[in-house]
Design a protein around this motif. Sequence first.
Motif, PDB file in Angstrom:
ATOM      1  N   ASP A   1       0.908  -1.085   0.100  1.00  0.00           N
ATOM      2  CA  ASP A   1      -0.116   0.018   0.009  1.00  0.00           C
ATOM      3  C   ASP A   1       0.885   1.203  -0.088  1.00  0.00           C
ATOM      4  OD1 ASP A   1      -2.201   1.683   0.184  1.00  0.00           O
ATOM      5  OD2 ASP A   1      -2.476   1.417   2.331  1.00  0.00           O
TER       6      ASP A   1
ATOM      7  N   PRO B   1       2.396   3.814  -2.994  1.00  0.00           N
ATOM      8  CA  PRO B   1       2.411   4.332  -4.317  1.00  0.00           C
ATOM      9  C   PRO B   1       3.812   4.167  -5.062  1.00  0.00           C
ATOM     10  CG  PRO B   1       1.229   5.731  -3.357  1.00  0.00           C
ATOM     11  CD  PRO B   1       1.889   5.027  -2.157  1.00  0.00           C
TER      12      PRO B   1
ATOM     13  N   GLN C   1      -5.406   6.494  -4.824  1.00  0.00           N
ATOM     14  CA  GLN C   1      -4.948   7.500  -3.995  1.00  0.00           C
ATOM     15  C   GLN C   1      -5.375   8.792  -4.293  1.00  0.00           C
ATOM     16  OE1 GLN C   1      -2.640   6.783  -1.101  1.00  0.00           O
ATOM     17  NE2 GLN C   1      -3.669   8.513  -0.791  1.00  0.00           N
TER      18      GLN C   1
ATOM     19  N   THR D   1      -8.805   9.756  -3.138  1.00  0.00           N
ATOM     20  CA  THR D   1      -8.859   9.668  -1.634  1.00  0.00           C
ATOM     21  C   THR D   1      -8.481  11.099  -1.276  1.00  0.00           C
ATOM     22  OG1 THR D   1      -8.406   7.385  -1.272  1.00  0.00           O
ATOM     23  CG2 THR D   1      -7.870   8.758   0.617  1.00  0.00           C
ATOM     24  N   TYR D   2      -7.304  11.496  -1.855  1.00  0.00           N
ATOM     25  CA  TYR D   2      -6.926  12.957  -1.578  1.00  0.00           C
ATOM     26  C   TYR D   2      -7.755  14.042  -2.057  1.00  0.00           C
ATOM     27  CZ  TYR D   2      -2.035  11.043  -0.553  1.00  0.00           C
ATOM     28  OH  TYR D   2      -0.916  10.697  -0.338  1.00  0.00           O
TER      29      TYR D   2
ATOM     30  N   GLU E   1       0.145  13.995  -6.439  1.00  0.00           N
ATOM     31  CA  GLU E   1       0.038  12.674  -6.852  1.00  0.00           C
ATOM     32  C   GLU E   1      -0.502  12.594  -8.211  1.00  0.00           C
ATOM     33  OE1 GLU E   1      -1.039   8.414  -6.595  1.00  0.00           O
ATOM     34  OE2 GLU E   1       0.228   9.632  -5.608  1.00  0.00           O
TER      35      GLU E   1
END
Length: 612
Positions: free
Chosen positions: A425, A427, A462, A465-466, A478
């Motif tokens: 988990d 990146p 990800q 989520t951000y 990201e």
Amino acid sequence: MDLSQLELRSEEESKGTGDDIWDLLRRAKKRTDLRLLILAPGGRGKTTLLRHLAYNYALKQPKQNAPFLIPVFLRLRRWQEVITTTEGLDLPTLIERHLKQDISQELDLPENWAKSHLTRQRMLVMFDGFDEVKPEYAEKVSQWIGKQWQDFRQNYFILTSRPKGYQAFRSEHKPRQKVFINEFTDKNIHDFVYKWYFWQEQETRVSRSLKAKQEAADNKAKDLINQLFALDDSGESSTLLALARNPLNLNMIVQLHRANFGSEQKLPQQRVDLFRRIFDLQLITRPQARGIDMILDNNEENHRQRVLQQLALKMGNTTTIEYSELLSSIQNFIQEFGYPESTSAKDFVERLIHVSELILKKDEYYEFAHNLFQSYLIALEIKRLKQENLLKENWQQNLWYEACIMYATLLINPTDFIVHFYNQDNPKAQGLAERCYRELPVKKRRGLEFLEQKRQTSLFTQLETYLKNGQWREADEETARLMLLIAKREDEGWLDEESINNFPCEELRTIDKLWVDNSGGKFGFSVQKKVWLDCGGVPGEYDYDVYKKFADEVGWRRGGDWLSYDELTFLLEGSKHAHLPSPWWRVVGRTPGGGVGRRVWWRVSLFSRSDL
């Protein structure tokens, strides 16, 4: 090839053809506070470029009306511990210490020599290799560099690093300008190969006529160029050509080609195969051709290379070693192979330096000819010892990261190793798995097809989520990571015009939609494109005045000055419409008359796409 002609891509705006380092120094005469950051992957020539600058300045031969300066070349890995542990150390003291310790202990400098020249704004201070600073020293070293920039800001400063390593730079005083060394173009490759071969003919065929030398050089160069630019069975450019776009790789390729010219042996298509052939050339073929005894046997166990493998693994992520430790380590390795105690490690090291040229003396330390050689040897030794866990424990360190990629290629079945990183988990770990997968030859990718599907389903998790959490800066970073990953430009750390034009439609729309949906229509590429069109932007046209107007509208400029990344507003409320994603990448535009534009047109190539 003139090293100063290495093509640099700048974050700043201008027109014309690619910058070289003398362009940047010449233009810097018109302003103060030059702090230049040069970013490039390994093998692009960062250190060589700085040494070239120092050499020309030492000869008092700056080019293109660049300012006359006193050059100081400082390898950060050499001085990182001194910088970190010496309280109150300033730049003049370090420069004088460097000159006396690394240049000449008998050097009789006038009192306050360095401080005097720094005060008179006459120095070019080059800090080389921030990415080679140990992680535990990185923060203090970057803060120290920032303070020296500020204290002596009327001088000229250059800092080099790999893009990944520069992420650890922590100082409130940032570089004023950031440039990237481009990979070699087709023309660069042609020029290098033809000039390299002509130089070889000049040096080795002294008695021949100039015409005969030129014909021989052209014949060999043409043969190599034909191999490099040959298409594969599917009509695509060869893997070898992709390797040749890196100057270090190209230098190895021409050496291999010259050694095998006239034979039927084809050049390797994979990086690990290229390195293997280079080590065979340097450790076996070259010494045999010269009739030189390499001390250790050339046997099935390959003792010469085994010693280097063991040395590379012992050094770990440290790239330099003191001479006494180098000798004692190699002496121990030699005795482990059963050689008599009289076998001289010193003689073997001398041959590694002067015959094989795989070990170099830099200042008062010794190192491998290139960091990638050390990574390759680490991968080989770990495979031999079956200690894969060492790679899994240390993969985040620079040398080990590259070693992981090469190790995967060396395995008969790399599936489990690559899946280990995909399942994390993290990146960055997943990015490493992607790099490993891409470097595999096609036949070794069988059984890993499911990773493509897994990648597609988890790729944007990800970022989403951000964005949902309102972590706008994290989402922006990201986005940068994702686009570099998708475009296969992680090593470069930036996107060029070609990679923007060829960016996959589906992935681009997904990223844009996530930004638009989670910001209530305030942020996103498509939102920015509408503002650009309203400012008079025309797809395919690079009008800098229009772009400045657009940047003013979205809040990337203030009072006519471009904002740095830290000055942008990473808030939904309080930021201008279309403020994010930020202009983090550098897109090289093309002027109507043709030719590559020097300065950056960050979004124009993107906004010119019809799928936004």
